[in-house]
Design a protein around this motif. Structure first.
Motif, PDB file in Angstrom:
ATOM      1  N   VAL A 173      58.929 104.433  53.507  1.00 46.87           N
ATOM      2  CA  VAL A 173      59.321 103.492  52.465  1.00 46.87           C
ATOM      3  C   VAL A 173      58.924 104.085  51.119  1.00 46.87           C
ATOM      4  O   VAL A 173      57.806 104.573  50.958  1.00 46.87           O
ATOM      5  CB  VAL A 173      58.625 102.123  52.643  1.00 46.87           C
TER       6      VAL A 173
ATOM      7  N   ASP B 295      58.987 103.282  46.861  1.00 45.89           N
ATOM      8  CA  ASP B 295      59.179 102.297  45.804  1.00 45.89           C
ATOM      9  C   ASP B 295      59.526 103.029  44.515  1.00 45.89           C
ATOM     10  O   ASP B 295      58.723 103.816  44.006  1.00 45.89           O
ATOM     11  CB  ASP B 295      57.904 101.459  45.617  1.00 45.89           C
TER      12      ASP B 295
ATOM     13  N   ARG C 266      63.472  99.455  46.406  1.00 45.88           N
ATOM     14  CA  ARG C 266      62.911  99.977  47.647  1.00 45.88           C
ATOM     15  C   ARG C 266      63.930 100.868  48.347  1.00 45.88           C
ATOM     16  O   ARG C 266      65.082 100.476  48.550  1.00 45.88           O
ATOM     17  CB  ARG C 266      62.503  98.823  48.557  1.00 45.88           C
TER      18      ARG C 266
ATOM     19  N   LEU D 172      61.622  94.474  55.845  1.00 44.40           N
ATOM     20  CA  LEU D 172      62.635  93.748  55.083  1.00 44.40           C
ATOM     21  C   LEU D 172      62.335  92.255  54.960  1.00 44.40           C
ATOM     22  O   LEU D 172      63.041  91.553  54.235  1.00 44.40           O
ATOM     23  CB  LEU D 172      64.012  93.941  55.724  1.00 44.40           C
TER      24      LEU D 172
ATOM     25  N   ALA E  27      62.411  93.148  48.007  1.00 42.31           N
ATOM     26  CA  ALA E  27      61.931  93.978  46.904  1.00 42.31           C
ATOM     27  C   ALA E  27      62.490  93.435  45.588  1.00 42.31           C
ATOM     28  O   ALA E  27      63.552  92.798  45.577  1.00 42.31           O
ATOM     29  CB  ALA E  27      62.362  95.424  47.100  1.00 42.31           C
TER      30      ALA E  27
ATOM     31  N   THR F  43      66.958  96.683  48.262  1.00 48.43           N
ATOM     32  CA  THR F  43      66.658  97.830  49.118  1.00 48.43           C
ATOM     33  C   THR F  43      67.893  98.704  49.310  1.00 48.43           C
ATOM     34  O   THR F  43      69.007  98.205  49.481  1.00 48.43           O
ATOM     35  CB  THR F  43      66.159  97.345  50.488  1.00 48.43           C
TER      36      THR F  43
ATOM     37  N   VAL G 182      69.063  94.422  51.731  1.00 48.31           N
ATOM     38  CA  VAL G 182      69.666  95.760  51.698  1.00 48.31           C
ATOM     39  C   VAL G 182      70.991  95.684  50.947  1.00 48.31           C
ATOM     40  O   VAL G 182      71.899  94.943  51.328  1.00 48.31           O
ATOM     41  CB  VAL G 182      69.874  96.325  53.116  1.00 48.31           C
TER      42      VAL G 182
END
Length: 314
Positions: free
Chosen positions: A121, A123, A128, A156, A160, A164, A200
């Motif tokens: 992952v 950032d 993300r 998830l 974020a 994402t 996402v």
């Protein structure tokens, strides 16, 4: 009466993030696949990016980085990419492909070790980027384990700030070349069940060696062409015809309400016309058009939080 033009605000502010999506470099310690200058093509992309004046947040390579999983091939790639990325101020995000070797990949690119799936992952100032390893050691098709899906669902579960981007090698899209069904991502429904309703915003992938797009579980999928050899889709009989042509990479502009994917092909063609950045600004000013800065970018610049990368250890 004033001669000044009426001010018009552009429909969209500038993007909050810019990503460069590359795939399937297929470097070898010696020689090249089908005689393609794989290292030269990577250097060509990097030089083009630096010359463009763009400042991407990250360079994302979606797999098949080394054609034979060789240490020397990964070392060549890292030596070419990391200095250019540092000059661009961009993070480098590596994704495993079916031609890659997990342990060598980790040692040469991530300064780690181990043969577990290389999931991670990253950032990028609130955006993300989730890296999902779809490779199967010793095979060329793709799979995602139950443990990986559980981890992805847990990650998830908390949205974020800017959503994402999911980066993976095998694309969850139909194979328009019949032979490619042998190496497709299997049991895609299980991944779709995890992604539905998540934050996402886009899926980045490679593997098929041509640029294409689709949707999966309601999410846009963008597949970058290879920087090495590509597949010629002008094949009427369902066969395959690799070629040293049509290479490209993608620019990914992330806006507040949309993500724009743009294909940038390699070409030696001379420009038909050149409009400089200064001339562009003059024309916009003459027309009274203002393109606002991204509120997210302005906030990030003020706060300047550190970017982070969280590798997954299994």
């Amino acid at each position: 009466m004033s001669d000044l033009p009426e001010i018009r605000i552009a429909e969209y502010a500038r993007p909050s993030h810019l990503l460069v999506h590359l795939s399937d470099t297929h470097l070898r310690a010696e020689g090249g696949v089908f005689g393609v200058d794989a290292v030269g093509n990577v250097n060509r992309v990097l030089a083009q990016l630096e010359a463009s004046g763009g400042r991407p947040d990250a360079l994302i390579f979606t797999g098949d980085l080394a054609d034979l999983g060789e240490e020397e091939a990964y070392a060549q790639l890292r030596a070419a990419v990391e200095p250019a990325a540092a000059r661009l101020g961009a993070r480098v995000i590596w994704v495993m492909g079916n031609h890659d070797d997990r342990d060598v990949f980790r040692r040469e690119l991530l300064d780690g070790a181990g043969d577990a799936p290389v999931d991670a992952v990253h950032d990028l100032d609130g955006l993300r980027v989730v890296v999902l390893d779809t490779s199967v050691p010793g095979e060329h098709h793709g799979e995602i384990s139950d443990a990986q899906l559980d981890w992805l669902a847990l990650e998830l579960a908390v949205p974020a700030p800017h959503g994402t981007i999911l980066a993976m090698h095998h694309p969850p899209v139909p194979c328009v070349l019949d032979l490619a069904t042998l190496v497709e991502l299997r049991d895609q429904r299980r991944l779709a069940d995890v992604l539905r309703g998540s934050d996402v915003r886009s899926i980045l992938a490679g593997h098929v060696h041509f640029s294409t797009s689709a949707t999966f579980a309601g999410i846009p999928v963008s597949v970058a062409s290879a920087t090495c050899y590509t597949q010629d889709l002008a094949v009427a009989d369902g066969g395959m015809r690799p070629r040293d042509a049509g290479q490209a990479y993608n620019l990914v502009h992330v806006y507040e309400e949309t993500v724009v994917h743009s294909v940038v092909p390699f070409t030696d063609a001379a420009p038909a016309e050149v409009t400089t950045a200064a001339e562009t600004q003059r024309r916009l000013a003459d027309a009274g058009v203002v393109i606002p800065e991204s509120a997210a970018r302005a906030s990030a610049d003020r706060i300047a939080p550190p970017t982070s990368s969280i590798p997954v250890v299994r």
